[in-house]
Design a protein around this motif. Structure first.
Motif, short mmCIF file in Angstrom:
data_model
loop_
_atom_site.label_atom_id
_atom_site.label_comp_id
_atom_site.label_asym_id
_atom_site.label_seq_id
_atom_site.Cartn_x
_atom_site.Cartn_y
_atom_site.Cartn_z
N ALA A 1 0.83 -1.21 0.00
CA ALA A 1 0.00 0.00 0.00
C ALA A 1 0.87 1.25 0.00
O ALA A 1 0.57 2.24 -0.70
N ALA A 2 1.94 1.22 0.78
CA ALA A 2 2.85 2.37 0.80
C ALA A 2 3.51 2.58 -0.56
O ALA A 2 3.67 3.72 -1.03
N ALA A 3 3.91 1.49 -1.21
CA ALA A 3 4.55 1.59 -2.52
C ALA A 3 3.60 2.16 -3.56
O ALA A 3 3.97 3.05 -4.33
N LEU A 4 2.36 1.69 -3.58
CA LEU A 4 1.39 2.18 -4.56
C LEU A 4 1.02 3.63 -4.29
O LEU A 4 0.66 4.36 -5.21
N GLN B 1 4.69 8.60 -11.60
CA GLN B 1 5.02 8.94 -12.98
C GLN B 1 4.05 8.28 -13.96
O GLN B 1 3.64 8.89 -14.95
N ALA B 2 3.67 7.03 -13.69
CA ALA B 2 2.71 6.35 -14.56
C ALA B 2 1.37 7.07 -14.55
O ALA B 2 0.70 7.18 -15.59
N ARG B 3 0.96 7.59 -13.39
CA ARG B 3 -0.29 8.36 -13.33
C ARG B 3 -0.19 9.64 -14.14
O ARG B 3 -1.14 10.03 -14.84
N ARG B 4 0.94 10.30 -14.04
CA ARG B 4 1.13 11.54 -14.82
C ARG B 4 1.11 11.24 -16.32
O ARG B 4 0.53 11.99 -17.11
N VAL C 1 2.84 -1.32 -13.78
CA VAL C 1 3.71 -0.74 -12.74
C VAL C 1 3.26 -1.19 -11.36
O VAL C 1 4.09 -1.50 -10.49
N SER C 2 1.95 -1.22 -11.13
CA SER C 2 1.46 -1.62 -9.81
C SER C 2 1.85 -3.06 -9.49
O SER C 2 2.27 -3.37 -8.36
N HIS C 3 1.76 -3.96 -10.47
CA HIS C 3 2.16 -5.35 -10.24
C HIS C 3 3.68 -5.45 -10.02
O HIS C 3 4.13 -6.25 -9.19
#
Length: 474
Positions: free
Chosen positions: A249-252, A260-263, A341-343
């Motif tokens: 959870a902290a990493a996500l 960066q992936a969200r941006r 990225v999340s995985h």
């Protein structure tokens, strides 16, 4: 027999003293892991390179903002008319009509409406800057993690070399003892040959350890920026999460790769809107002021005009529709990348946490192994003095003790490395969060100077020039 027993006691004393030095803290001032991380942060050429790339991305905002402002141009011309032949009823004669004219024009244009293309360009540039900042933070983590591993490996192989040197000295003494016992007929030539073979193997292991140490020092030089001298033992990490769910959870939530992936997904959404806006008409306000003068005469003229200009692409061979479809596909790819990225982050966190737990368990087991191997070595050595054990038994017990100590060193290093890897996987391995004693780079400092697109001759533009000169000197 008494002389042999005395030699064995000397051997045990040497083992205790030499092996103990591998774990004893340095008395003199030694470089700490925090010192190495600070040096890596301050002297990393990779960080400097990407900081410059971030500043280049900052300039993209200024350039996008300039597109919504008026564009003013000037032009000047100078022309010489050399005259021409003219015909009359009696024939041709030369008419001298040479003249020189000069003109200067000032024009301005302001886009009043473009379907939002320029405004979208500004938003895309801003999102690009934010994505580039996250990329810089991710790279900072890679630089610091590399320095951590280089530091720990130098420590690891330094202690390995010390262990191997001690092992070589001890086997040399065992060989001497075997030869003495062979001379008095207590052992055979085979026992002497076994000791000689084990000594050769020990020297080979020492050479390999020294080679590993040399490579580790070169990696340290590349990662930190200077050669290692005396390195202090690295302290343990505290406050690490024990739960995979909490660490994930902290990493996500905070890892720069996820941010960066969200941006990048936001940028893709904006590019879809930009492709749609390309179908809209453009309305511009234009103005022009001109002055012409016929040099050598009193003739001159002035002109001025203000107008509106509108345009729209009706047909472009299908290019605009193709750009729309392409933007949609890139948007879908960016959204899918969020899952990728999340995985990856979950996997990295899980691997680091598992390695950390393995390292902690290995330390406990290795400590027990060292204690048992020490007892076994002492017992075998005493039994050998009584003739109940052979030279091979002593050498094997000694080798087991060496392996146990090497396993303990590796387990301690692996635990620390896994701890810092877990911090990196969670997005917490940065100079600011580690509270390193360095000047933290401000990614918004340059952006704040250029975001309003200052002119070169303005006061803000001059201030920006001074900043650039200072950055260049650094």
């Amino acid at each position: 027999m008494s002389s042999l027993k005395q030699k064995m006691k000397v051997t045990a004393t040497a083992l205790t003293l030499v092996m103990g030095t591998a774990f004893a803290p340095a008395m003199a001032r030694a470089e700490t892991l925090a010192d190495a991380l600070a040096a890596a942060y301050e002297h990393s050429g990779l960080l400097e390179q990407n900081r410059a790339l971030l500043r280049a991305a900052d300039e993209g905002v200024a350039q996008a903002l300039a597109a919504v402002r008026p564009v003013v141009n000037w032009s000047a011309n100078l022309a010489r008319d050399f005259g021409a032949n003219a015909s009359t009823a009696s024939g041709f004669r030369l008419v001298n009509s040479a003249s020189t004219t000069a003109g200067i024009n000032l024009s301005a244009e302001l886009v009043l409406f473009d379907g939002g293309r320029n405004a979208l360009g500004v938003e895309i540039a801003k999102e690009t800057v934010l994505a580039t900042r996250e990329g810089l933070t991710s790279l900072e983590q890679q630089v610091l993690l590399r320095a951590v591993r280089a530091y720990l490996n130098v420590r690891r192989f330094s202690e390995f070399v010390a262990l191997r040197q001690s092992n070589s000295r001890l086997i040399t003494q065992e060989l001497r003892a075997a030869r003495d016992r062979f001379e008095v007929g207590e052992v055979t030539r085979t026992d002497v040959a076994l000791a000689e073979a084990r000594l050769a193997a020990a020297r080979s292991g020492l050479a390999a350890a020294q080679g590993d140490l040399a490579q580790a020092k070169l990696e340290y030089l590349a990662a930190v920026g200077h050669s290692p001298q005396r390195l202090a033992p690295a302290g343990g990490l505290r406050g690490l999460p024990r739960s995979l769910d909490a660490a994930s959870a902290a990493a996500l939530r905070q890892h720069p790769d996820m941010a960066q992936a969200r941006r990048q997904a936001s940028i893709s959404d904006l590019r879809v809107d930009l492709a749609d806006a390309a179908l809209s008409p453009t309305l511009s306000l234009t103005g022009r002021v001109g002055l012409t003068d016929n040099l050598g005469t009193a003739a001159h003229g002035r002109n001025a005009s203000v107008g509106l200009a509108a345009s729209q692409t009706i047909y472009a061979g299908g290019r605009l529709s193709s750009l729309q479809r392409q933007a949609m596909q890139n948007r879908d790819a960016s959204r899918a990348n969020l899952h990728v990225v999340s995985h990856q982050l979950r996997q990295a966190v899980g691997n680091a946490l598992a390695t950390l737990e393995v390292g902690q368990a290995s330390i406990q087991a290795s400590q027990q192994q060292v204690r048992a191997a020490q007892v076994a070595f002492r017992g075998v050595r005493e039994e050998a003095t009584l003739g109940a054990r052979t030279t091979l038994d002593v050498l094997n017990a000694e080798q087991e003790l060496l392996d146990a100590r090497a396993n303990l060193i590796s387990a301690q290093v692996d635990e620390l490395s896994a701890g810092y890897t877990l911090l990196s996987a969670m997005g917490e391995l940065t100079a600011q969060k580690l509270k390193l004693k360095v000047r933290i780079y401000d990614p918004a400092g340059y952006y704040n100077l250029v975001k309003d697109a200052p002119a070169g001759l303005s006061e803000q533009g001059k201030k920006l020039d001074r900043v650039l000169r200072r950055v260049g000197k650094e």
